[in-house]
Scaffold this motif. Structure first.
Motif, PDB file in Angstrom:
ATOM      1  N   ALA A 116      11.657  45.121  -0.757  1.00 22.86           N
ATOM      2  CA  ALA A 116      10.348  45.250  -1.401  1.00 22.86           C
ATOM      3  C   ALA A 116       9.665  43.892  -1.521  1.00 22.86           C
ATOM      4  CB  ALA A 116      10.511  45.894  -2.778  1.00 22.86           C
ATOM      5  N   ASN A 117      10.434  42.864  -1.869  1.00 20.40           N
ATOM      6  CA  ASN A 117       9.866  41.515  -1.968  1.00 20.40           C
ATOM      7  C   ASN A 117       9.360  41.017  -0.620  1.00 20.40           C
ATOM      8  OD1 ASN A 117       9.959  40.497  -4.691  1.00 20.40           O
ATOM      9  ND2 ASN A 117      12.185  40.602  -4.572  1.00 20.40           N
ATOM     10  N   ILE A 118      10.135  41.281   0.433  1.00 17.08           N
ATOM     11  CA  ILE A 118       9.719  40.854   1.772  1.00 17.08           C
ATOM     12  C   ILE A 118       8.389  41.518   2.143  1.00 17.08           C
ATOM     13  CG2 ILE A 118      10.294  40.963   4.235  1.00 17.08           C
ATOM     14  CD1 ILE A 118      13.280  40.849   3.378  1.00 17.08           C
ATOM     15  N   LEU A 119       8.302  42.823   1.937  1.00 21.87           N
ATOM     16  CA  LEU A 119       7.103  43.566   2.337  1.00 21.87           C
ATOM     17  C   LEU A 119       5.915  43.246   1.425  1.00 21.87           C
ATOM     18  CD1 LEU A 119       8.848  46.937   3.207  1.00 21.87           C
ATOM     19  CD2 LEU A 119       7.879  45.261   4.808  1.00 21.87           C
ATOM     20  N   TYR A 120       6.186  42.972   0.166  1.00 24.55           N
ATOM     21  CA  TYR A 120       5.111  42.535  -0.737  1.00 24.55           C
ATOM     22  C   TYR A 120       4.526  41.210  -0.247  1.00 24.55           C
ATOM     23  CZ  TYR A 120       2.708  41.055  -5.006  1.00 24.55           C
ATOM     24  OH  TYR A 120       1.760  40.623  -5.913  1.00 24.55           O
ATOM     25  N   SER A 121       5.402  40.314   0.218  1.00 23.90           N
ATOM     26  CA  SER A 121       4.935  39.018   0.714  1.00 23.90           C
ATOM     27  C   SER A 121       4.098  39.150   1.980  1.00 23.90           C
ATOM     28  CB  SER A 121       6.127  38.088   0.989  1.00 23.90           C
ATOM     29  OG  SER A 121       6.759  38.405   2.214  1.00 23.90           O
ATOM     30  N   LYS A 122       4.234  40.282   2.666  1.00 18.54           N
ATOM     31  CA  LYS A 122       3.440  40.530   3.869  1.00 18.54           C
ATOM     32  C   LYS A 122       2.129  41.234   3.562  1.00 18.54           C
ATOM     33  CE  LYS A 122       4.824  39.113   7.002  1.00 18.54           C
ATOM     34  NZ  LYS A 122       4.810  37.671   7.411  1.00 18.54           N
ATOM     35  N   GLY A 123       1.838  41.436   2.286  1.00 18.27           N
ATOM     36  CA  GLY A 123       0.540  41.955   1.894  1.00 18.27           C
ATOM     37  C   GLY A 123       0.512  43.394   1.444  1.00 18.27           C
ATOM     38  N   PHE A 124       1.645  44.057   1.327  1.00 14.85           N
ATOM     39  CA  PHE A 124       1.690  45.449   0.887  1.00 14.85           C
ATOM     40  C   PHE A 124       1.829  45.533  -0.635  1.00 14.85           C
ATOM     41  CE2 PHE A 124       3.394  45.682   5.242  1.00 14.85           C
ATOM     42  CZ  PHE A 124       2.582  46.671   5.779  1.00 14.85           C
ATOM     43  N   SER A 125       1.293  46.593  -1.217  1.00 14.76           N
ATOM     44  CA  SER A 125       1.619  46.949  -2.593  1.00 14.76           C
ATOM     45  C   SER A 125       2.889  47.787  -2.567  1.00 14.76           C
ATOM     46  CB  SER A 125       0.475  47.753  -3.231  1.00 14.76           C
ATOM     47  OG  SER A 125      -0.687  46.968  -3.353  1.00 14.76           O
TER      48      SER A 125
END
Length: 456
Positions: free
Chosen positions: A37-46
């Motif tokens: 979740a942290n990785i994907l959040y850092s890529k701009g996703f909620s």
């Protein structure tokens, strides 16, 4: 070191698309899902996390995410990890309607902007729910590729009568015995085979597969898995925890004295001992471990989790009389530790582990050689690969005996064989660091995963 921030970059995506993640409620599954979740959040996703009330994560530790709790319908006697297969079977029935209702409410919000659902692969019921809402479902597996590849083939091994010959080498894996296949202790083996069959069926219907591993470590296993599931895109983007500085999603309170104590020790001098969140030992086995640590004469940091001793509710009462006096300051015992920080500490020179995949991967990432004492399921496969394939550890071969333990500890910590293991561990660590650099395997796979999700 925040590898991902420096090498992969943070891509802000206009109008943040939302991802809905659903972890299996065990420590070894929750941690990598939240790291993802942290990785994907850092890529701009909620990110929205749907979770069960059983083993609920702490939302205050992850303020960037939205957490939604669903009832799991577990009775008191069912809410136990002693029979993982029975618990998984019940959860995959009980959570269908609560999960569906929760997802429906989320999708009804016109601002939800949900791109896809990402669930633990063992939540097989979620594929039909995703299909009913016409949203893509990707799956996450939190074990090694090798162990999961063997697990999904258990029904085939069974049909051929292969599982009855425990000492037989596994076909295609000559160093692995049948007794080391990723089986689970359960009161009903039929539940295991039904669960595996359901998981395999829904993998084939999924939109993609995310792995917490890296290509350089498991290239051959990934090749075999792709052959079995040719129409499912694969994304080996591990190791998840290396994309950020050490963080925690522990369900158990961590004792911060571990680092303070390690700060007083010499470089590479301490053996870190931890057997994960589920393993149990008999009182006799526990005493042999304790005496092995005493007799080794090596410094150690030992995690003695409450309920580590089967059937006991106490903590250290089963230690030999005068244990702490015998170790004379060279040992430190805690109930739980921040493992990523411990393994990265300059004083740690070895790790005695149960070889759960998170622990194994974290040790590889820090170049720390291992002593392997697997207990069940995928741990058996992981331990064999650590000792005989990657050759970065010693295997106790399930001999929980003080003499064997003391010899293994000395061999790892001060012997010439230990130095060779440490050298190979450092080489494997460098391979991982390379995979996380911009343009290399894991980092490129994150970019590919991000683009893929946006295209769904």
């Amino acid at each position: 070191m925040e590898i991902a921030t420096e090498t992969c970059g943070v891509q802000q995506i206009k109008g943040r698309r939302r991802l809905v993640l659903f972890p299996l409620p065990y420590q070894g599954h929750i941690s990598p899902m939240l790291q993802l979740a942290n990785i994907l959040y850092s890529k701009g996703f909620s990110v929205t996390i749907i979770h069960t009330r059983f083993n609920s994560p702490n939302p205050s530790s992850h303020p960037d995410f939205t957490f939604l709790s669903i009832p799991d319908g577990l009775l008191e006697h069912q809410a136990s990890t002693k029979d993982i297969i029975a618990l998984n079977t019940v959860l995959n029935v009980n959570c269908v309607e609560p999960f569906k209702d929760c997802l429906a409410k989320l999708l009804a919000d016109e601002d939800s902007n949900v791109a896809c659902l990402i669930t633990d692969v063992m939540w097989h019921f979620t594929q039909s729910v995703a299909d009913s809402f016409e949203i893509p479902r990707l799956v996450l597996r939190t074990t090694s590729v090798w162990s999961f590849h063997l697990m999904v083939n258990l029904p085939l091994f069974r049909a051929s009568g292969y599982l009855s010959i425990q000492e037989e080498p596994v076909q295609g894996h000559p160093l692995l015995k049948v007794e080391e296949l990723p089986m689970f202790k359960t009161h009903n083996l039929e539940d295991l085979y039904r669960l595996v069959s359901s998981v395999v069926k829904e993998i084939k219907a999924s939109a993609g597969f995310i792995w917490n591993t890296f290509e350089e470590l498991e290239h051959e296993a990934m090749t075999k898995f792709v052959q079995d599931f040719p129409n499912v895109p694969m994304f080996p983007i591990g190791s998840f925890h290396k994309y950020f500085s050490a963080s925690s999603s522990s369900l158990i309170e961590q004792d911060q004295s571990s680092i303070t104590w390690l700060n007083t020790r010499s470089p590479k001098s301490v053996l870190y001992v931890s057997f994960g969140s589920l393993a149990e030992f008999s009182e006799t086995e526990f005493l042999e471990i304790a005496w092995g640590l005493v007799n080794s004469m090596q410094p150690f940091l030992w995690v003695v989790r409450p309920r580590l001793i089967r059937g006991c509710s106490e903590w250290l009462e089963d230690l030999p009389n005068g244990f702490m006096a015998m170790v004379n300051g060279r040992g430190h015992i805690v109930k739980w530790a921040h493992q990523q920080e411990v393994l990265a500490h300059f004083a740690v020179g070895g790790f005695w582990t149960h070889n759960g995949w998170n622990s194994t991967l974290e040790s590889i990432c820090e170049g720390v050689p291992m002593i392997c004492l697997p207990r069940f399921a995928d741990q058996m496969v992981n331990a064999r690969y650590v000792s005989d394939i990657w050759r970065v550890g010693l295997h106790l071969e399930n001999k929980i005996e003080r003499g064997e333990i003391g010899n293994a500890i000395r061999k790892l910590m001060v012997g010439s064989e230990g130095e060779e293991l440490r050298q190979r561990s450092n080489e494997l660590k460098e391979n991982l660091n390379t995979s996380l650099r911009h343009g290399d395997s894991s980092c490129s796979c994150v970019e590919r995963l991000t683009s893929y999700i946006l295209s769904l």
